[in-house]
Design an enzyme around this catalytic site. Structure first.
Site, PDB file in Angstrom:
ATOM      1  CG  ASP A 178      -0.253   0.085   2.531  1.00  0.00           C
ATOM      2  OD1 ASP A 178       0.779  -0.581   2.697  1.00  0.00           O
ATOM      3  OD2 ASP A 178      -0.720   0.814   3.422  1.00  0.00           O
ATOM      4  CG  HIS A 504      -1.177  -7.203  -1.279  1.00  0.00           C
ATOM      5  ND1 HIS A 504      -2.351  -7.371  -1.976  1.00  0.00           N
ATOM      6  CD2 HIS A 504      -1.295  -6.026  -0.629  1.00  0.00           C
ATOM      7  CE1 HIS A 504      -3.149  -6.347  -1.743  1.00  0.00           C
ATOM      8  NE2 HIS A 504      -2.529  -5.507  -0.923  1.00  0.00           N
ATOM      9  CG  ASP A 551       3.722 -16.514  -5.009  1.00  0.00           C
ATOM     10  OD1 ASP A 551       3.588 -15.324  -4.654  1.00  0.00           O
ATOM     11  OD2 ASP A 551       4.454 -16.864  -5.957  1.00  0.00           O
ATOM     12  CD  GLU A 560       0.849  -5.698   2.335  1.00  0.00           C
ATOM     13  OE1 GLU A 560      -0.105  -6.217   2.952  1.00  0.00           O
ATOM     14  OE2 GLU A 560       0.932  -4.480   2.101  1.00  0.00           O
TER      15      GLU A 560
HETATM   16  O1  9MR Z   1       2.437  -6.111   9.819  1.00  0.00           O
HETATM   17  C1  9MR Z   1       1.195  -5.708  10.404  1.00  0.00           C
HETATM   18  C2  9MR Z   1       0.713  -6.800  11.307  1.00  0.00           C
HETATM   19  O2  9MR Z   1       1.599  -6.970  12.398  1.00  0.00           O
HETATM   20  C3  9MR Z   1      -0.700  -6.489  11.783  1.00  0.00           C
HETATM   21  O3  9MR Z   1      -1.185  -7.599  12.491  1.00  0.00           O
HETATM   22  C4  9MR Z   1      -1.598  -6.201  10.575  1.00  0.00           C
HETATM   23  C5  9MR Z   1      -3.025  -5.860  10.967  1.00  0.00           C
HETATM   24  O4  9MR Z   1      -3.111  -4.704  11.691  1.00  0.00           O
HETATM   25  O5  9MR Z   1      -1.063  -5.143   9.823  1.00  0.00           O
HETATM   26  C6  9MR Z   1       0.205  -5.397   9.296  1.00  0.00           C
HETATM   27  O6  9MR Z   1       0.668  -4.248   8.677  1.00  0.00           O
HETATM   28  C7  9MR Z   1       0.110  -3.841   7.444  1.00  0.00           C
HETATM   29  C8  9MR Z   1      -0.243  -2.371   7.603  1.00  0.00           C
HETATM   30  O7  9MR Z   1      -1.307  -2.244   8.497  1.00  0.00           O
HETATM   31  C9  9MR Z   1      -0.563  -1.704   6.275  1.00  0.00           C
HETATM   32  N1  9MR Z   1       0.492  -1.913   5.329  1.00  0.00           N
HETATM   33  C10 9MR Z   1       0.771  -3.318   5.091  1.00  0.00           C
HETATM   34  C11 9MR Z   1       1.178  -4.001   6.372  1.00  0.00           C
HETATM   35  C12 9MR Z   1       1.549  -5.452   6.140  1.00  0.00           C
HETATM   36  O8  9MR Z   1       0.477  -6.252   5.812  1.00  0.00           O
END
Ligand code: 9MR
Length: 578
Positions: A178, A504, A551, A560
């Protein structure tokens, strides 16, 4: 993947002087003979060790050990009618991994055009979020209007907060797939980039990270390239501070992000969403305090003026956090149509511990040592590993390895070795050889990052003791990432026979648009997540932990790419490089 060989190896290979183990999937209850072939010729043989049913994989397995083999070459391992993917035994296996994993950060940069002459053919793109339409940021980003963080039940998660100002928050790294930019995740990523350089200085190997070592635009400026990359984010973090005279002045905004999620693919320069500054948080403020303090120490020999600025910023941020010790980032995921991750964190003791640690290491000021001693955070180490949300273990590694006159330093160092010993014991229980054994048996979001950070604990114990047991533990843990796992995949793009390449990402969206590239070589996937929280991996819910992975670019909860997982990889890769 149906054609995955039942003999799971590190598809990249094994170092001649390192441990060598593979995992065979088989129902056989007795040991089976194995053969190692080089160019068709059997060069070693032995018997497997039956290990029964492995619940993390949901498979019956044996372990095959061939540690004594030291000759270089290209090999396959056979047993029970299965033949492994080919792999190397070679000194130079990981030579490129340090640089590749670090250049991934360049590809995440916001506010600068990405040059394909640096990142590679097909990887060039326009600068994102430099106020060129359709972008609507990041040159003058306003505060989120009041009420925009209100849940369907009418709860304002930001307690009426807004601000009448806008900030220039260009630059920094996009977090992941993102286009949000989050201070707390930037913090741990910067810390690991600066930290791997500090470790290399201690090891006498910093030349490998010197100016010209990375494919970044600053090469040739006389500063080690990894520090240029870290500074890209540090500069941005400084811009995220609330200006003097405003409410919460001195605190740091938690994030700048799109109002609503945009679909995939979407190049950063094409993002049409309004962007907002979110409410400051104590956690973000402490992240800035920690990495500004560390940056001041590491950058001082290269830019004394910037180091001085960072030192002041670190002290000021720490003071501001103490004035507002519990301004929490809430779980904004509960909002319909929210456009960014929450990075919510309700326990700030570890963040205070980290900031005090780095401030102490940089300034030597007793005030910070006193705060360290008074901090109640425990346990510092946990089998689940450290991450953006659990930074105490990282700060302990820093306190144990960076030189300081702390009277308790021996005890601090001993605590790291103790934690590493626990990981070695846990690793011995795993037939896939990975020291990541969550107490619940469930794998967390970003399990590969958590595993990598457990490897950093083992590497620190190696540095502290010189005992090669810990280096062997790191190497065997790395095998899991490169294919010795339940799925037989390598989780690092461009490394191994069956590498993951559809992480992702809104711009490395090759799976959705063949004109776009895969993530660059050296990008690690987040990896198995027992929660299977996205619509694609949901089909795998309830699977054994290691198999909660696919994947697929839509599987954002398991596959991601992020700055914090790649910083963990870069730290370990740099350790492997010497
Ligand atoms: O890495 C983050 C993980 O520890 C949390 O459990 C999750 C849900 O809140 O979010 C992950 O972080 C994401 C972030 O919120 C937005 N950018 C992508 C991150 C990786 O998926």
């Amino acid at each position: 993947m149906t054609d995955v060989p039942r003999m799971r190896v590190n598809q990249v290979g094994y170092l001649p002087d390192g441990p060598k183990a593979a995992t065979l999937v088989t129902d056989a209850t007795d040991p089976v003979p194995w053969r190692l072939r080089r160019d068709g010729v059997v060069v070693a043989e032995g018997e497997s060790q039956p290990r029964g049913h492995d619940p993390s994989a949901g498979l019956d397995v044996h372990v095959v050990r061939f540690d004594a083999v030291r000759e270089a070459g290209c090999f396959v391992l056979e047993a029970d009618g299965a033949t492994s993917d080919p792999f190397a035994i070679d000194e130079g296996l990981y030579d490129d991994l340090r640089g590749d994993s670090l250049v991934v950060f360049y590809g995440q940069r916001s506010g600068i055009a990405i040059d394909e002459a640096l990142l590679g053919p097909g990887y060039g793109r326009a600068a994102g979020h430099v106020d060129v339409a359709p972008n609507r940021g990041d040159g003058a980003v306003p505060c989120l209007p009041a009420g925009h963080a209100t849940t369907a039940d009418g709860v304002d998660l930001y307690d009426g907060w807004t601000g009448g100002y806008a900030l220039d928050v260009t630059g920094g790294w996009y977090d992941a797939g993102d286009q949000g930019k989050y201070v707390v995740n930037g913090g741990i990523a910067v810390a690991q980039l600066l930290g791997l350089y500090e470790r290399a200085l201690r090891a006498g190997t910093a030349d490998a990270l010197g100016d010209g070592s990375l494919r970044v635009p600053e090469r040739g400026n006389g500063v080690p390239d990894v520090l240029d990359e870290a500074r890209w984010e540090l500069d941005w973090m400084l811009r995220m501070r609330v200006p003097a005279g405003e409410r919460y002045a001195g605190l740091v905004h938690h994030k700048v992000s799109d109002e609503r999620w945009v679909g995939l693919p979407m190049l950063p320069a094409d993002d049409p969403q309004p962007r907002y500054l979110h409410r400051p948080s104590t956690a973000a403020t402490l992240n800035l305090a920690a990495v500004a303090a560390q940056g001041a120490r590491v950058l001082a020999p290269h830019d004394e003026a910037f180091a001085t600025l960072l030192r002041t910023a670190a002290r000021d941020a720490y003071d501001a956090a103490q004035e507002h010790p519990v301004l929490l980032a809430p779980d904004t995921n509960v909002l319909a149509n929210a456009g960014s991750g929450p990075y919510d964190d309700a326990d700030l003791d570890d963040d205070f511990l980290w900031a005090a640690t780095e401030l102490y290491l940089t300034t030597g000021d007793e005030r910070y040592a006193a705060d360290l001693r008074a901090n109640p955070y425990a346990p510092v180490f946990r089998p689940e590993g450290f991450d953006w949300n659990h930074v105490a273990a990282w700060s302990r590694l820093q306190l144990a390895t960076v030189a300081s006159p702390l009277p308790e330093r021996d005890a601090v160092r001993a605590s790291v070795v103790q934690a590493a010993d626990a990981l070695v014991d846990q690793q011995a229980t795993q037939p896939f050889g990975h020291p990541y054994v969550p107490t619940t048996g469930r794998y967390d979001w970003g399990s590969n990052g958590l595993l990598l950070n457990n490897l950093a604990v083992l590497a620190a114990a190696h540095e502290i003791t010189g005992d090669p047991t810990y280096r062997d533990a790191v190497l065997e843990g790395v095998d899991y990432l490169f294919g010795r796992n339940a799925l037989g995949v390598s989780y690092v793009t461009g490394y191994g026979t069956r590498d993951v390449r559809n992480q992702h990402s809104r711009w490395y969206s090759h799976q959705l648009d063949p004109a776009l590239p895969h993530p660059p070589r050296g990008t690690v996937s987040g990896g198995p997540n027992s929660d299977c929280p996205d619509p694609v991996s949901a089909a795998l819910a309830g699977s054994p932990a290691q198999r909660c992975f696919v994947d697929d670019i839509g599987a954002y909860g398991v596959n991601e790419m992020t700055i914090n997982w790649n910083s963990a990889l870069a730290w370990v890769a740099s350790y492997l490089g010497g």
